[in-house]
Design a protein around this motif. Sequence first.
Motif, PDB file in Angstrom:
ATOM      1  N   ARG A  91     -44.434   9.370 151.687  1.00 25.06           N
ATOM      2  CA  ARG A  91     -43.838   8.630 150.586  1.00 25.06           C
ATOM      3  C   ARG A  91     -44.826   8.534 149.420  1.00 25.06           C
ATOM      4  NH1 ARG A  91     -39.926   4.956 152.062  1.00 25.06           N
ATOM      5  NH2 ARG A  91     -39.550   4.887 149.812  1.00 25.06           N
ATOM      6  N   ARG A  92     -44.302   8.165 148.260  1.00 28.10           N
ATOM      7  CA  ARG A  92     -45.147   7.890 147.100  1.00 28.10           C
ATOM      8  C   ARG A  92     -45.485   6.399 147.129  1.00 28.10           C
ATOM      9  NH1 ARG A  92     -41.949  12.123 145.645  1.00 28.10           N
ATOM     10  NH2 ARG A  92     -42.945  13.694 144.327  1.00 28.10           N
ATOM     11  N   ASN A  93     -46.769   6.081 147.117  1.00 25.63           N
ATOM     12  CA  ASN A  93     -47.212   4.693 147.253  1.00 25.63           C
ATOM     13  C   ASN A  93     -47.981   4.252 146.013  1.00 25.63           C
ATOM     14  OD1 ASN A  93     -46.677   3.969 150.309  1.00 25.63           O
ATOM     15  ND2 ASN A  93     -47.539   6.034 150.311  1.00 25.63           N
ATOM     16  N   ILE A  94     -47.666   3.060 145.520  1.00 22.28           N
ATOM     17  CA  ILE A  94     -48.393   2.429 144.421  1.00 22.28           C
ATOM     18  C   ILE A  94     -49.004   1.144 144.958  1.00 22.28           C
ATOM     19  CG2 ILE A  94     -48.264   1.391 142.123  1.00 22.28           C
ATOM     20  CD1 ILE A  94     -47.633   4.267 141.894  1.00 22.28           C
ATOM     21  N   VAL A  95     -50.333   1.031 144.877  1.00 20.66           N
ATOM     22  CA  VAL A  95     -51.030  -0.131 145.428  1.00 20.66           C
ATOM     23  C   VAL A  95     -51.728  -0.877 144.307  1.00 20.66           C
ATOM     24  CG1 VAL A  95     -52.660  -0.950 147.168  1.00 20.66           C
ATOM     25  CG2 VAL A  95     -51.425   1.205 147.540  1.00 20.66           C
TER      26      VAL A  95
ATOM     27  N   HIS B 199     -38.630   0.462 142.545  1.00 15.53           N
ATOM     28  CA  HIS B 199     -38.845   0.327 143.987  1.00 15.53           C
ATOM     29  C   HIS B 199     -38.028   1.321 144.806  1.00 15.53           C
ATOM     30  CE1 HIS B 199     -35.002  -1.781 144.827  1.00 15.53           C
ATOM     31  NE2 HIS B 199     -35.166  -2.273 143.613  1.00 15.53           N
ATOM     32  N   ASP B 200     -36.969   1.915 144.220  1.00 14.74           N
ATOM     33  CA  ASP B 200     -36.220   2.945 144.948  1.00 14.74           C
ATOM     34  C   ASP B 200     -36.961   4.277 144.971  1.00 14.74           C
ATOM     35  OD1 ASP B 200     -34.071   1.321 145.613  1.00 14.74           O
ATOM     36  OD2 ASP B 200     -32.997   1.756 143.757  1.00 14.74           O
ATOM     37  N   ASP B 201     -37.933   4.439 144.088  1.00 13.52           N
ATOM     38  CA  ASP B 201     -38.636   5.713 143.967  1.00 13.52           C
ATOM     39  C   ASP B 201     -40.024   5.703 144.588  1.00 13.52           C
ATOM     40  OD1 ASP B 201     -36.626   7.090 142.204  1.00 13.52           O
ATOM     41  OD2 ASP B 201     -37.103   5.396 140.913  1.00 13.52           O
ATOM     42  N   CYS B 202     -40.625   4.529 144.704  1.00 11.31           N
ATOM     43  CA  CYS B 202     -41.970   4.394 145.260  1.00 11.31           C
ATOM     44  C   CYS B 202     -42.031   3.193 146.195  1.00 11.31           C
ATOM     45  CB  CYS B 202     -43.009   4.195 144.146  1.00 11.31           C
ATOM     46  SG  CYS B 202     -43.827   5.696 143.570  1.00 11.31           S
ATOM     47  N   VAL B 203     -43.022   3.212 147.062  1.00  8.24           N
ATOM     48  CA  VAL B 203     -43.346   2.031 147.877  1.00  8.24           C
ATOM     49  C   VAL B 203     -44.438   1.266 147.134  1.00  8.24           C
ATOM     50  CG1 VAL B 203     -44.291   1.209 150.066  1.00  8.24           C
ATOM     51  CG2 VAL B 203     -42.762   3.202 150.029  1.00  8.24           C
ATOM     52  N   PHE B 204     -44.226  -0.025 146.912  1.00  7.79           N
ATOM     53  CA  PHE B 204     -45.190  -0.854 146.185  1.00  7.79           C
ATOM     54  C   PHE B 204     -45.856  -1.828 147.146  1.00  7.79           C
ATOM     55  CE2 PHE B 204     -42.577   0.750 142.814  1.00  7.79           C
ATOM     56  CZ  PHE B 204     -43.412   0.824 141.708  1.00  7.79           C
TER      57      PHE B 204
ATOM     58  N   CYS C  63     -43.846   8.272 140.228  1.00  9.01           N
ATOM     59  CA  CYS C  63     -42.848   7.986 141.260  1.00  9.01           C
ATOM     60  C   CYS C  63     -41.640   8.907 141.206  1.00  9.01           C
ATOM     61  CB  CYS C  63     -42.376   6.533 141.144  1.00  9.01           C
ATOM     62  SG  CYS C  63     -43.649   5.309 141.554  1.00  9.01           S
ATOM     63  N   VAL C  64     -41.299   9.395 140.028  1.00 11.62           N
ATOM     64  CA  VAL C  64     -40.119  10.255 139.889  1.00 11.62           C
ATOM     65  C   VAL C  64     -40.592  11.693 139.726  1.00 11.62           C
ATOM     66  CG1 VAL C  64     -38.028  10.727 138.581  1.00 11.62           C
ATOM     67  CG2 VAL C  64     -38.863   8.363 138.794  1.00 11.62           C
ATOM     68  N   PRO C  65     -40.416  12.534 140.749  1.00 13.48           N
ATOM     69  CA  PRO C  65     -40.935  13.904 140.682  1.00 13.48           C
ATOM     70  C   PRO C  65     -40.270  14.708 139.574  1.00 13.48           C
ATOM     71  CG  PRO C  65     -39.486  13.628 142.577  1.00 13.48           C
ATOM     72  CD  PRO C  65     -39.702  12.267 142.009  1.00 13.48           C
ATOM     73  N   LEU C  66     -41.009  15.667 139.039  1.00 17.48           N
ATOM     74  CA  LEU C  66     -40.478  16.518 137.980  1.00 17.48           C
ATOM     75  C   LEU C  66     -39.279  17.310 138.485  1.00 17.48           C
ATOM     76  CD1 LEU C  66     -40.874  17.539 135.072  1.00 17.48           C
ATOM     77  CD2 LEU C  66     -42.408  19.303 135.989  1.00 17.48           C
TER      78      LEU C  66
ATOM     79  N   THR D   5     -34.522  17.344 128.262  1.00 18.74           N
ATOM     80  CA  THR D   5     -33.413  18.158 127.758  1.00 18.74           C
ATOM     81  C   THR D   5     -32.646  18.821 128.894  1.00 18.74           C
ATOM     82  OG1 THR D   5     -34.664  20.238 127.544  1.00 18.74           O
ATOM     83  CG2 THR D   5     -34.785  18.681 125.702  1.00 18.74           C
ATOM     84  N   ILE D   6     -33.235  18.850 130.089  1.00 22.15           N
ATOM     85  CA  ILE D   6     -32.609  19.493 131.246  1.00 22.15           C
ATOM     86  C   ILE D   6     -33.194  18.874 132.501  1.00 22.15           C
ATOM     87  CG2 ILE D   6     -34.301  21.389 131.378  1.00 22.15           C
ATOM     88  CD1 ILE D   6     -31.878  23.253 132.031  1.00 22.15           C
ATOM     89  N   ASN D   7     -32.392  18.760 133.544  1.00 25.00           N
ATOM     90  CA  ASN D   7     -32.865  18.225 134.818  1.00 25.00           C
ATOM     91  C   ASN D   7     -33.302  19.356 135.732  1.00 25.00           C
ATOM     92  OD1 ASN D   7     -32.846  15.398 134.801  1.00 25.00           O
ATOM     93  ND2 ASN D   7     -30.634  15.293 135.128  1.00 25.00           N
ATOM     94  N   PHE D   8     -34.489  19.234 136.302  1.00 24.50           N
ATOM     95  CA  PHE D   8     -35.024  20.237 137.212  1.00 24.50           C
ATOM     96  C   PHE D   8     -34.723  19.785 138.644  1.00 24.50           C
ATOM     97  CE2 PHE D   8     -38.090  19.808 133.597  1.00 24.50           C
ATOM     98  CZ  PHE D   8     -37.635  20.911 132.894  1.00 24.50           C
ATOM     99  N   LEU D   9     -33.984  20.621 139.379  1.00 25.81           N
ATOM    100  CA  LEU D   9     -33.491  20.205 140.689  1.00 25.81           C
ATOM    101  C   LEU D   9     -33.678  21.318 141.715  1.00 25.81           C
ATOM    102  CD1 LEU D   9     -30.067  18.783 139.446  1.00 25.81           C
ATOM    103  CD2 LEU D   9     -32.145  17.458 139.871  1.00 25.81           C
ATOM    104  N   HIS D  10     -33.643  20.939 142.990  1.00 27.52           N
ATOM    105  CA  HIS D  10     -33.557  21.935 144.056  1.00 27.52           C
ATOM    106  C   HIS D  10     -32.501  21.486 145.050  1.00 27.52           C
ATOM    107  CE1 HIS D  10     -35.915  19.830 147.319  1.00 27.52           C
ATOM    108  NE2 HIS D  10     -36.393  19.175 146.277  1.00 27.52           N
ATOM    109  N   ALA D  11     -31.862  22.455 145.703  1.00 31.71           N
ATOM    110  CA  ALA D  11     -30.733  22.165 146.580  1.00 31.71           C
ATOM    111  C   ALA D  11     -30.793  23.038 147.824  1.00 31.71           C
ATOM    112  CB  ALA D  11     -29.418  22.399 145.833  1.00 31.71           C
TER     113      ALA D  11
END
Length: 349
Positions: free
Chosen positions: A103-107, A129-134, A184-187, A236-242
């Motif tokens: 997980r992505r953690n912010i301390v 908080h939905d994107d990282c653990v605080f 917290c929000v990946p590219l 300008t565009i969302n980068f995604l993988h599926a």
Amino acid sequence: CRFSQMLHPIFEEASNVIKEEYPDKNQVVFARVDCDQHSDIAQRYRISKYPTLKLFRNGMMMKREYRGQRSVTAIADYIRQQKSNPIREVQDLEEISSLDRSRRNIVGYFEQKDSDNYRTFERVANILHDDCVFLSAFGAISKAERFSGDNVIYKPPGENAPDMVYLGSLTNFDLIYAWTQDKCVPLVREITFENGEELTEEGLPFLILFHMKDDLDSLEKFQQEVARQLISEKGTINFLHADCDKFRHPLLHIQKTPADCPVIAIDSFRHMYVFPDFSDLSVPGKLKQFVLDLHSGKLHREFHHGPDPTDVAPGQPIQDLASSPPESSFQKLAPSEHRYTLLREKDEL
């Protein structure tokens, strides 16, 4: 709108239940907007289906709208969940060493909880908080990590990934929010059946890598090239993988199957366009030009009329294709000012 009329008494009753639990009106506010009378508000927040339930924190609209059950109990439970503390307080620094590094953690390390620094940190955690653990530590427990004052650290996924330290002002909400959101929000985000509608509502076309679930090499190459070539196109565009297996239907739109993966494509919510060859991904500027050709209209134009004259060798005839590019896979989920309700089935994706 019949569905809005059905929800109205449920929404009102849920507001009364929450008002009893949180009588201070500064803690939770329920509000409703008639989008026929206030179309400017609907446009500002991209409301395209009715009824829509949006959550705001500190005046900021959260990207995840409420999509749970439309009942008094479910809505009230959702608010209670949102009111819970998004930050876990650690009692021993040994807890930090045993964090889930997938997980992505912010301390945050603070001298005291009753401080402007911590209040700013708390505001950021409430939004992300939905994107990282605080997590947070205070006083004597955090002292070893506060050699230069209160401190916030990002611990990225991966056991050996190096920590990153926030170097800005801890009382400047805009700065620390921007830094934390970037971490917290990946590219490159994964699109799933669960978040597909949410992603389309951001209103940006998709650049998607379709890959097999266990093909992490292709994903890593795609992430690297997006970061190298397209960081300026973020917004300008969302980068995604599926997952190719799960998203067979979108692949069919571009006449592909999982056997053809990895495949890169753009979905503009009108049409889909295929990146010619995945092996060209590492060619400098190739992926960026693909995106720029979407913005300029070149991709759509060339599907109708063949290559632009400037792209054709001297003496080579320009082919008139007289055809249209494949239709969008996600068009049914895309924002539309004419759609009042949205019924979604997984196979539509």
